[in-house]
Structures are given as structure tokens and as C-alpha cells.
Design an enzyme around this catalytic site. Structure first.
Site, mmCIF file in Angstrom:
data_model
loop_
_atom_site.group_PDB
_atom_site.id
_atom_site.type_symbol
_atom_site.label_atom_id
_atom_site.label_comp_id
_atom_site.label_asym_id
_atom_site.label_seq_id
_atom_site.Cartn_x
_atom_site.Cartn_y
_atom_site.Cartn_z
ATOM 1 N N THR A 48 -0.252 0.128 -4.483
ATOM 2 C CA THR A 48 -0.613 1.621 -4.129
ATOM 3 C C THR A 48 -2.087 1.496 -3.525
ATOM 4 O O THR A 48 -2.839 0.525 -4.068
ATOM 5 C CB THR A 48 -0.684 2.847 -5.317
ATOM 6 O OG1 THR A 48 -1.338 3.962 -4.544
ATOM 7 C CG2 THR A 48 -1.463 2.173 -6.335
ATOM 8 N N LYS A 81 -3.455 7.114 -9.198
ATOM 9 C CA LYS A 81 -2.312 6.746 -9.485
ATOM 10 C C LYS A 81 -2.389 5.551 -10.711
ATOM 11 O O LYS A 81 -1.630 5.633 -11.664
ATOM 12 C CB LYS A 81 -1.245 6.379 -8.536
ATOM 13 C CG LYS A 81 -0.640 7.491 -7.690
ATOM 14 C CD LYS A 81 0.166 6.927 -6.599
ATOM 15 C CE LYS A 81 0.575 7.938 -5.559
ATOM 16 N NZ LYS A 81 1.642 7.407 -4.562
ATOM 17 N N ASP A 110 6.149 7.280 -4.819
ATOM 18 C CA ASP A 110 5.908 8.190 -3.728
ATOM 19 C C ASP A 110 6.096 9.291 -4.019
ATOM 20 O O ASP A 110 7.065 9.704 -4.747
ATOM 21 C CB ASP A 110 7.168 7.701 -2.321
ATOM 22 C CG ASP A 110 6.791 8.243 -1.170
ATOM 23 O OD1 ASP A 110 5.474 8.129 -0.583
ATOM 24 O OD2 ASP A 110 7.459 8.941 -0.421
ATOM 25 N N HIS A 165 4.497 16.095 -12.677
ATOM 26 C CA HIS A 165 5.734 15.090 -12.040
ATOM 27 C C HIS A 165 5.756 13.746 -12.306
ATOM 28 O O HIS A 165 6.673 13.253 -12.456
ATOM 29 C CB HIS A 165 5.779 15.626 -10.507
ATOM 30 C CG HIS A 165 4.312 15.319 -9.804
ATOM 31 N ND1 HIS A 165 3.292 15.899 -10.459
ATOM 32 C CD2 HIS A 165 3.714 14.264 -9.017
ATOM 33 C CE1 HIS A 165 2.075 15.400 -9.750
ATOM 34 N NE2 HIS A 165 2.532 14.324 -8.813
HETATM 35 P P1 IMP Z 1 1.533 9.334 -1.782
HETATM 36 O O1 IMP Z 1 2.862 9.012 -2.753
HETATM 37 O O2 IMP Z 1 0.552 8.376 -2.190
HETATM 38 O O3 IMP Z 1 2.059 9.130 -0.456
HETATM 39 O O4 IMP Z 1 1.204 10.856 -1.968
HETATM 40 C C1 IMP Z 1 1.400 11.759 -0.975
HETATM 41 C C2 IMP Z 1 0.135 12.568 -0.959
HETATM 42 O O5 IMP Z 1 0.116 13.704 -2.347
HETATM 43 C C3 IMP Z 1 -1.144 12.094 -0.922
HETATM 44 O O6 IMP Z 1 -1.988 12.805 -0.157
HETATM 45 C C4 IMP Z 1 -1.642 12.277 -2.505
HETATM 46 O O7 IMP Z 1 -3.000 12.235 -2.765
HETATM 47 C C5 IMP Z 1 -0.796 13.561 -2.986
HETATM 48 N N1 IMP Z 1 -0.421 13.267 -4.271
HETATM 49 C C6 IMP Z 1 0.396 12.392 -5.092
HETATM 50 N N2 IMP Z 1 0.617 12.484 -6.274
HETATM 51 C C7 IMP Z 1 -0.255 13.624 -6.674
HETATM 52 C C8 IMP Z 1 -0.694 14.097 -7.733
HETATM 53 O O8 IMP Z 1 -0.390 13.971 -8.836
HETATM 54 N N3 IMP Z 1 -1.726 14.996 -7.707
HETATM 55 C C9 IMP Z 1 -2.166 15.619 -6.548
HETATM 56 N N4 IMP Z 1 -2.022 15.005 -5.366
HETATM 57 C C10 IMP Z 1 -1.057 13.722 -5.600
#
Ligand code: IMP
Length: 188
Positions: free
Chosen positions: A7, A12, A65, A167
Site C-alpha cells: 500500500t 493502513k 481496497d 470496516h
Molecule cells: P484505498 O483503499 O487506499 O484506495 O482507499 C480509498 C480511499 O478511502 C482513500 O482516500 C483512503 O484514504 C480512504 N480510506 C480507506 N480506509 C479508510 C479508513 O479506514 N478511514 C478513512 N478513510 C479511509
């Protein structure tokens, strides 16, 4: 056992480390680019990403994701959460929510894990609401505007408290259950 967490988001990795600390699994942060295909399903993005990484010879890794799906916006930003966060950010989402009564939203997290030749994919969810303002300076991404109980935002909660209901926390628990089913556990 070492698992690479692939990542670009250190937030994360910290959540993975915290959750798997009791399993004695070392979580190693790796920034290896892979294509995030355009589809409405997080699980399809994860499946395609895992295939690509495996075809490059990578083994023993985790990808995740996630997305925030707002009821009153027809599930937006959903799979576009990353793009929306990078462009209009939390302020832009709050603007879209102005004057809306239905503030319900669900956060989803799909985790794909390649471990000892097994492939496990799980999805965890957390239902909550979009707050009317940004609150707190913890966490990352949408944490300041998302609340599970309508009171504290994720950004106002200690990480362990967020993991207990989030989540990603729910996905972790499903992942651990599935790993135990395929014979991999904390006692290994
Ligand atoms: P990705 O899984 O990294 O593509 O996340 C998609 C978007 O959702 C990104 O802008 C992350 O910052 C946001 N995001 C993913 N997980 C979280 C979380 O646990 N809290 C807040 N934002 C999240």
C-alpha cells in the site's frame, strides 16, 4: 512469518500491525505499484491486484481496497473514494452533504491475502453517518467526517477503539477466521 502489506498508505500498515500483533506476524510495509481496475466492486479490484502481483512472482502479501459509500449520494464516492479524497477531500464531501437529512454511509474494506500458497479474500463493513464538520486529528482519509455512532468521529478515537468497530477491523476478524479455517493460526 512475514507478510508484506502492499500500500502507499502508512495508516493502513499501522492498523494491520496493531491487529496482528498477537499473531506474531511481522507486517512489512512495501510500496509495489499495481493497477486498480475500474469496476464498481472492491472485491474485483482486489482479485485483479492479487493476480497481477502473483504473476510478478510475489508471495505472502496483503492488499486492501476500501471505500466510503454514502446512501444519499447513490453510493458515491465508493470505488472513487481515493480520487475524491485527493481532489475535493473531506470539505468537498461535506459540501455535497449540505442540507441533506439522510447522512447514512457505509465504509467497506476488502482485504486480499496471499499466504503459504493460499488466497483469502474477505470484506468487512461499518455502517455510520457523515458528520456535519471535520472532527479530530487522528487516523487518515475520511476518518474526521465518519462516525459509527453519530458522536465520535473515527479521527477522535484511539486506534484500538477504531479497529474494534471499523470496516477494516471487521475485515481483520473475518480474515483471521478464514486463516484458521485453512490451518494458519496464531499458534503457528
Ligand atoms: P484505498 O483503499 O487506499 O484506495 O482507499 C480509498 C480511499 O478511502 C482513500 O482516500 C483512503 O484514504 C480512504 N480510506 C480507506 N480506509 C479508510 C479508513 O479506514 N478511514 C478513512 N478513510 C479511509
Amino acid at each position: 512469518m512475514i507478510l508484506k502489506v502492499i500500500t502507499s498508505n502508512p495508516g493502513k500498515v499501522e492498523e494491520f500491525r496493531r491487529e496482528f500483533a498477537d499473531w506474531g506476524v511481522e507486517m512489512e510495509h512495501a510500496r509495489i505499484p499495481y493497477e486498480e481496475i475500474q469496476t464498481s466492486e472492491l472485491e474485483e479490484v482486489v482479485k485483479a491486484g492479487m493476480e497481477e502481483l502473483r504473476s510478478k512472482g510475489l508471495r505472502d502479501f496483503i492488499i486492501d481496497d476500501s471505500g466510503m459509500f454514502v446512501d444519499g449520494l447513490g453510493g458515491f464516492p465508493g470505488v472513487y473514494s481515493s480520487y475524491v479524497q485527493k481532489t475535493v477531500g473531506n470539505k468537498g464531501v461535506l459540501k455535497l452533504m449540505e442540507g441533506r437529512e439522510d447522512r447514512g454511509a457505509v465504509f467497506k474494506c476488502c482485504i486480499g491475502c496471499d499466504i503459504r500458497g493460499e488466497t483469502v479474500i474477505v470484506t468487512g463493513e461499518c455502517r455510520g453517518v457523515i458528520l456535519s464538520e471535520e472532527r479530530g486529528d487522528g487516523g487518515f482519509g475520511y476518518d474526521p467526517i465518519f462516525s459509527q455512532d453519530g458522536k465520535l468521529s473515527f479521527a477522535e478515537m484511539p486506534l484500538d477503539d477504531k479497529n474494534a468497530i471499523s470496516h477494516r477491523g471487521n475485515a481483520f476478524r473475518l480474515l483471521k477466521d478464514r486463516l484458521r479455517e485453512v490451518g494458519i493460526s496464531d499458534s503457528d
